[in-house]
Design a protein around this motif. Structure first.
Motif, short mmCIF file in Angstrom:
data_model
loop_
_atom_site.label_atom_id
_atom_site.label_comp_id
_atom_site.label_asym_id
_atom_site.label_seq_id
_atom_site.Cartn_x
_atom_site.Cartn_y
_atom_site.Cartn_z
N HIS A 259 0.88 -1.17 0.00
CA HIS A 259 0.00 0.00 0.00
C HIS A 259 0.91 1.22 0.00
O HIS A 259 1.95 1.23 0.67
N THR A 260 0.52 2.25 -0.74
CA THR A 260 1.41 3.41 -0.90
C THR A 260 0.64 4.71 -0.72
O THR A 260 -0.59 4.74 -0.64
N THR A 261 1.39 5.80 -0.65
CA THR A 261 0.85 7.14 -0.43
C THR A 261 1.08 8.01 -1.66
O THR A 261 2.16 7.96 -2.27
N ASP A 262 0.09 8.79 -2.00
CA ASP A 262 0.18 9.68 -3.16
C ASP A 262 1.28 10.73 -2.93
O ASP A 262 1.40 11.27 -1.83
N PRO A 263 2.08 11.04 -3.94
CA PRO A 263 3.14 12.05 -3.80
C PRO A 263 2.63 13.40 -3.32
O PRO A 263 3.31 14.10 -2.56
N GLU A 264 1.41 13.78 -3.74
CA GLU A 264 0.85 15.06 -3.31
C GLU A 264 0.58 15.07 -1.81
O GLU A 264 0.68 16.12 -1.16
N VAL A 265 0.24 13.91 -1.27
CA VAL A 265 0.01 13.81 0.18
C VAL A 265 1.33 13.98 0.93
O VAL A 265 1.40 14.71 1.94
N LEU A 266 2.38 13.34 0.45
CA LEU A 266 3.68 13.53 1.09
C LEU A 266 4.11 14.99 1.01
O LEU A 266 4.67 15.54 1.97
N ALA A 267 3.85 15.64 -0.11
CA ALA A 267 4.21 17.06 -0.25
C ALA A 267 3.47 17.89 0.79
O ALA A 267 4.04 18.84 1.36
N GLN A 268 2.23 17.55 1.07
CA GLN A 268 1.48 18.28 2.09
C GLN A 268 2.01 17.99 3.48
O GLN A 268 2.00 18.88 4.35
N ILE A 269 2.46 16.77 3.73
CA ILE A 269 3.08 16.45 5.02
C ILE A 269 4.32 17.31 5.22
O ILE A 269 4.55 17.88 6.29
N VAL A 270 5.14 17.41 4.18
CA VAL A 270 6.35 18.23 4.26
C VAL A 270 5.97 19.69 4.51
O VAL A 270 6.59 20.38 5.33
N GLU A 271 4.94 20.15 3.81
CA GLU A 271 4.51 21.54 3.95
C GLU A 271 4.01 21.83 5.37
O GLU A 271 4.22 22.92 5.90
N GLN A 272 3.35 20.84 5.98
CA GLN A 272 2.82 21.03 7.33
C GLN A 272 3.90 20.95 8.41
O GLN A 272 3.69 21.41 9.53
N SER A 273 5.02 20.34 8.10
CA SER A 273 6.06 20.16 9.11
C SER A 273 6.73 21.49 9.45
O SER A 273 6.67 22.44 8.67
N GLY A 274 7.36 21.52 10.61
CA GLY A 274 8.00 22.74 11.05
C GLY A 274 9.38 22.98 10.47
O GLY A 274 10.01 24.00 10.77
N GLY A 275 9.87 22.06 9.66
CA GLY A 275 11.16 22.24 9.01
C GLY A 275 12.35 21.92 9.90
O GLY A 275 13.50 22.10 9.50
N ARG A 276 12.09 21.41 11.10
CA ARG A 276 13.21 21.07 11.99
C ARG A 276 13.92 19.80 11.55
O ARG A 276 15.11 19.60 11.83
N THR A 277 13.19 18.92 10.88
CA THR A 277 13.74 17.68 10.34
C THR A 277 13.31 17.57 8.89
O THR A 277 12.18 17.93 8.54
N THR A 278 14.19 17.10 8.03
CA THR A 278 13.89 17.03 6.61
C THR A 278 14.06 15.61 6.08
O THR A 278 14.67 14.75 6.73
N ILE A 279 13.51 15.37 4.91
CA ILE A 279 13.68 14.08 4.24
C ILE A 279 15.12 13.92 3.80
O ILE A 279 15.73 14.87 3.29
#
Length: 282
Positions: A259-279
């Motif tokens: 089962h996988t996650t849509d790339p747009e959803v991951l992009a939104q997760i990154v956008e919602q994060s505080g930027g303290r940790t990155t991929i």
């Protein structure tokens, strides 16, 4: 892009080291994998280092074991600050309680079966988040059961004679802690009836009010009705929908990328994060 946002290593109850999880992700054709060990981030550095070697982006994450009204709830957190003091303290409390609980369960089992604490700890590293899967592995190694699934079905299930409870934070509080650490919380397999009792929608609604970002709707332990309910509830609450394998190596039949996650959803997760940790990019 092929994205799997839920995988475990030997830092909790998986059977592969963090770097091996990344290698397996590459072999499975994934472009992105999240390492989400139970109540620990100890595997992050090794997984990140393996990203370039195997050409797979690594999303640093965690799975927090929670409890609401006596019902188990699992919360995935992505891209949070692993040094946030409040979250660290809560995770350490949960980890220690898990260890104490496991030891008590072994004592109870040992009254009826030839099982020792040393056999259990031999299945895990010194800093591993120790839990029932390691008891199961010790039972397999000792010839008491054929595999982990049999150990859980016969001896380790939550309504069995050897069950012992342990401390776990309230899921609403856990959501708040992940957000305060700059992370993005997603509820894991929220309606997996086969795992035991599940929380009512009002619990998910309270988690959403606290900052829950999404529901892991697409999961092996969700039947068609559970998946549909998760998708509908996420839409009603304005949340994201993810899909993941919940990979444990040989510890479970779950396979990376099932089962996988849509790339747009991951992009939104990154956008919602505080930027303290990155991929960690490949």
């Amino acid at each position: 892009m092929t994205i799997d946002l839920h995988a475990h290593s030997t830092e909790s109850d998986g059977t592969q080291r963090p770097e091996q999880v990344v290698e397996s992700a590459a072999e499975a054709g994934l472009t992105t994998v999240a390492l989400t060990d139970h109540d620990t981030t100890r595997g992050w550095d090794a997984a990140r280092a393996a990203a370039t070697a195997y050409g797979v982006d690594v999303v640093p994450g965690i799975e927090i074991s929670c409890q609401s009204r006596g019902i188990s709830v699992h919360l995935l957190g992505y891209l949070h600050d692993p040094q946030e003091p409040a979250l660290l303290a809560e995770l350490e409390r949960a980890r220690e309680s898990r260890r104490t609980r496991a030891r008590r369960m072994v004592e109870l089992i040992a009254r009826d079966l030839p099982l020792t604490w040393d056999q259990v700890t031999a299945q895990a590293g010194a800093e591993t988040t120790l839990g029932r899967p390691h008891i199961a592995d010790a039972m397999v190694a000792g010839g008491l059961v054929p595999d982990r699934s049999a150990a859980f079905e016969r001896y380790l299930h939550s309504s069995g004679p050897y069950h012992v409870g342990h401390y776990a934070p309230d899921p609403v509080h856990a959501v708040e802690l992940v957000r305060a650490a700059g992370g993005v919380p997603v509820m894991a397999h929220p309606f997996a009836h086969q795992r035991g009792r599940i929380v009512a929608d009002d619990v998910v609604e309270r988690m959403a009010e606290a900052g829950l970002a999404g529901l892991e709707a697409h999961h092996r332990d969700h039947d068609e009705a559970a998946t549909a309910h998760a998708v509908e509830l996420a839409a009603r609450l304005g949340m994201l929908v993810t899909g993941s394998s919940d990979y444990h190596g040989d510890g479970k039949p779950n396979r990376l990328g099932e089962h996988t996650t849509d790339p747009e959803v991951l992009a939104q997760i990154v956008e919602q994060s505080g930027g303290r940790t990155t991929i960690a990019r490949a």
